[in-house]
Write an enzyme that holds these catalytic residues in place. Structure first.
Site, PDB file in Angstrom:
ATOM      1  NE  ARG A   1      -2.734  -4.396  -6.908  1.00  0.00           N
ATOM      2  CZ  ARG A   1      -3.549  -3.665  -6.158  1.00  0.00           C
ATOM      3  NH1 ARG A   1      -3.165  -2.492  -5.678  1.00  0.00           N
ATOM      4  NH2 ARG A   1      -4.766  -4.099  -5.887  1.00  0.00           N
TER       5      ARG A   1
ATOM      6  NE  ARG B   1      -3.802   0.320   0.419  1.00  0.00           N
ATOM      7  CZ  ARG B   1      -4.664   0.107  -0.577  1.00  0.00           C
ATOM      8  NH1 ARG B   1      -4.627   0.871  -1.669  1.00  0.00           N
ATOM      9  NH2 ARG B   1      -5.522  -0.891  -0.510  1.00  0.00           N
TER      10      ARG B   1
ATOM     11  CG  ASP C   1     -11.431   6.370  -7.834  1.00  0.00           C
ATOM     12  OD1 ASP C   1     -11.802   5.238  -7.465  1.00  0.00           O
ATOM     13  OD2 ASP C   1     -10.540   6.566  -8.671  1.00  0.00           O
TER      14      ASP C   1
ATOM     15  CD  GLU D   1      -3.792   6.087  -9.652  1.00  0.00           C
ATOM     16  OE1 GLU D   1      -4.432   6.384  -8.611  1.00  0.00           O
ATOM     17  OE2 GLU D   1      -4.122   5.162 -10.410  1.00  0.00           O
TER      18      GLU D   1
ATOM     19  CG  HIS E   1      -2.279   3.225  -8.051  1.00  0.00           C
ATOM     20  ND1 HIS E   1      -2.330   3.994  -6.923  1.00  0.00           N
ATOM     21  CD2 HIS E   1      -3.530   2.740  -8.243  1.00  0.00           C
ATOM     22  CE1 HIS E   1      -3.556   3.961  -6.437  1.00  0.00           C
ATOM     23  NE2 HIS E   1      -4.313   3.224  -7.227  1.00  0.00           N
TER      24      HIS E   1
HETATM   25  O1  TA6 Z   1      -6.481   4.588  -8.499  1.00  0.00           O
HETATM   26  C1  TA6 Z   1      -7.637   4.699  -7.822  1.00  0.00           C
HETATM   27  C2  TA6 Z   1      -8.195   3.320  -7.508  1.00  0.00           C
HETATM   28  O2  TA6 Z   1      -8.452   2.638  -8.668  1.00  0.00           O
HETATM   29  C3  TA6 Z   1      -9.416   3.446  -6.622  1.00  0.00           C
HETATM   30  O3  TA6 Z   1     -10.568   3.049  -7.296  1.00  0.00           O
HETATM   31  C4  TA6 Z   1      -9.077   2.613  -5.394  1.00  0.00           C
HETATM   32  O4  TA6 Z   1      -9.613   1.375  -5.455  1.00  0.00           O
HETATM   33  C5  TA6 Z   1      -7.571   2.600  -5.426  1.00  0.00           C
HETATM   34  O5  TA6 Z   1      -7.235   2.542  -6.774  1.00  0.00           O
HETATM   35  C6  TA6 Z   1      -6.861   1.558  -4.604  1.00  0.00           C
HETATM   36  O6  TA6 Z   1      -7.014   0.309  -5.110  1.00  0.00           O
HETATM   37  P1  TA6 Z   1      -6.431  -0.964  -4.297  1.00  0.00           P
HETATM   38  O7  TA6 Z   1      -6.805  -2.151  -5.099  1.00  0.00           O
HETATM   39  O8  TA6 Z   1      -4.921  -0.774  -4.213  1.00  0.00           O
HETATM   40  O9  TA6 Z   1      -7.066  -0.916  -2.943  1.00  0.00           O
END
Ligand code: TA6
Length: 299
Positions: free
Chosen positions: A100, A74, A213, A272, A169
């Site tokens: 990932r 994370r 988002d 991103e 991301h």
């Molecule tokens: O980039 C934004 C996003 O796609 C959100 O929709 C949110 O889900 C975030 O990514 C985090 O995703 P994750 O799968 O890492 O919890």
């Protein structure tokens, strides 16, 4: 699984780039030059730290993050591929794709002056074929210096055409998400994922006042995270990227994520470089595509 000592033997540069056992015992390349320090985990080819000399840490990593094979880290810069968010035709598939959560192969470390480039690669395998029937090779170059240069090259190694989404991301470390703004998207159309992906148009800079988002469409321009608390601007220059996603989970979203602290939403903002939704990439057999992002920090 290659032993850390073997990685070091093959690619280590004494005092500049060393592979060590990082969090969770996962292998990490630690880079240290006059220009910057950085950390790149083989797990997910994930950059988790970049500090240009004279600037603080640029990337955010949650104190609650997991560092476990099969799970996502994370924070830092996760690579989303070959789909973004949920897989449109399979709700059981892992979010953000299959690369990932696995260890990539370290394929090289090169030094040029005070810049160090780390290269990693991964390919389609039994695990990826379970969700996605295409053959691919993904190569990632991470250039560590005064700038952080990222290049993701995807090659279609199969015999048929393929279509994929991709995103770098990036979790930016910020002083206070409520006080910052993201420039470079004024007038751009976007899909609001907090509102049924309704299409809207950005007016002015992006500021965070609630869970956000947004997927900005058909945009190639540079972006800046302007942070009055840390008194800095983090700039992203994109290449071959036609969409930009901006995300902050806010209080509610942070509470819902087990691997993000309840108050940590304030310390992060994701901007991103990507190619998603109607801007997904199509490659015929043998073709390749490279998306780039270059980060820099100024006062
Ligand atoms: O980039 C934004 C996003 O796609 C959100 O929709 C949110 O889900 C975030 O990514 C985090 O995703 P994750 O799968 O890492 O919890």
């Amino acid at each position: 699984m290659t032993a850390i000592s073997e990685w070091n033997e093959r690619f280590g540069i004494q005092g500049v780039a060393e592979i060590v056992s990082g969090q969770g015992g996962l292998a990490v390349v630690r880079v240290s030059t006059e220009a910057a320090t950085a950390e790149v985990y083989l797990h997910g080819a994930q950059v988790t730290s970049w500090k240009p000399t004279g600037a603080g840490e640029v990337l955010f990593v949650s104190a609650q993050s997991l560092f476990v094979d099969g799970k996502a880290i994370r924070g830092g810069i996760p690579i989303c591929f070959p789909w973004f968010r949920g897989k449109a035709d399979d709700a059981k598939a892992p979010a953000h794709g299959v690369v990932r959560t696995k260890e990539w192969e370290l394929t090289g470390i090169a030094q040029e002056g005070d810049e160090v480039t780390v290269t990693l690669a991964t390919e389609s395998d039994e695990a990826s074929r379970k969700w996605w029937p295409h053959e691919f090779r993904a190569e990632y170059r991470v250039r560590v210096g005064k700038e952080l240069g990222l290049a993701l090259t995807v090659t279609n190694t199969g015999g048929t055409a393929m279509r994929f989404e991709e995103a770098l991301h990036t979790y930016h470390r910020v002083g206070d998400a409520e006080q910052l703004r993201v420039t470079g998207l004024d007038g751009t159309a976007y899909l609001d994922n907090m509102d049924g992906n309704r299409e809207k148009r950005q007016a002015g800079d992006v500021i965070f006042t609630a869970p956000t988002d947004n997927a900005y469409l058909n945009t190639t321009g540079a972006l800046e995270v302007v942070d009055p608390v840390l008194r800095r601007r983090i700039r992203t220059e994109k290449g071959n990227s036609l969409t930009t996603v901006v995300w902050n989970p806010w209080r509610e979203g942070a509470k819902a994520l087990a691997d993000l602290g309840d108050d940590e939403w304030r310390e992060m903002a994701c901007v991103e470089a990507s190619n998603i939704i109607s801007y997904a990439v199509e490659l015929d057999a043998g073709e390749k595509h490279t998306m780039t992002a270059a980060l820099s920090v100024s006062q």
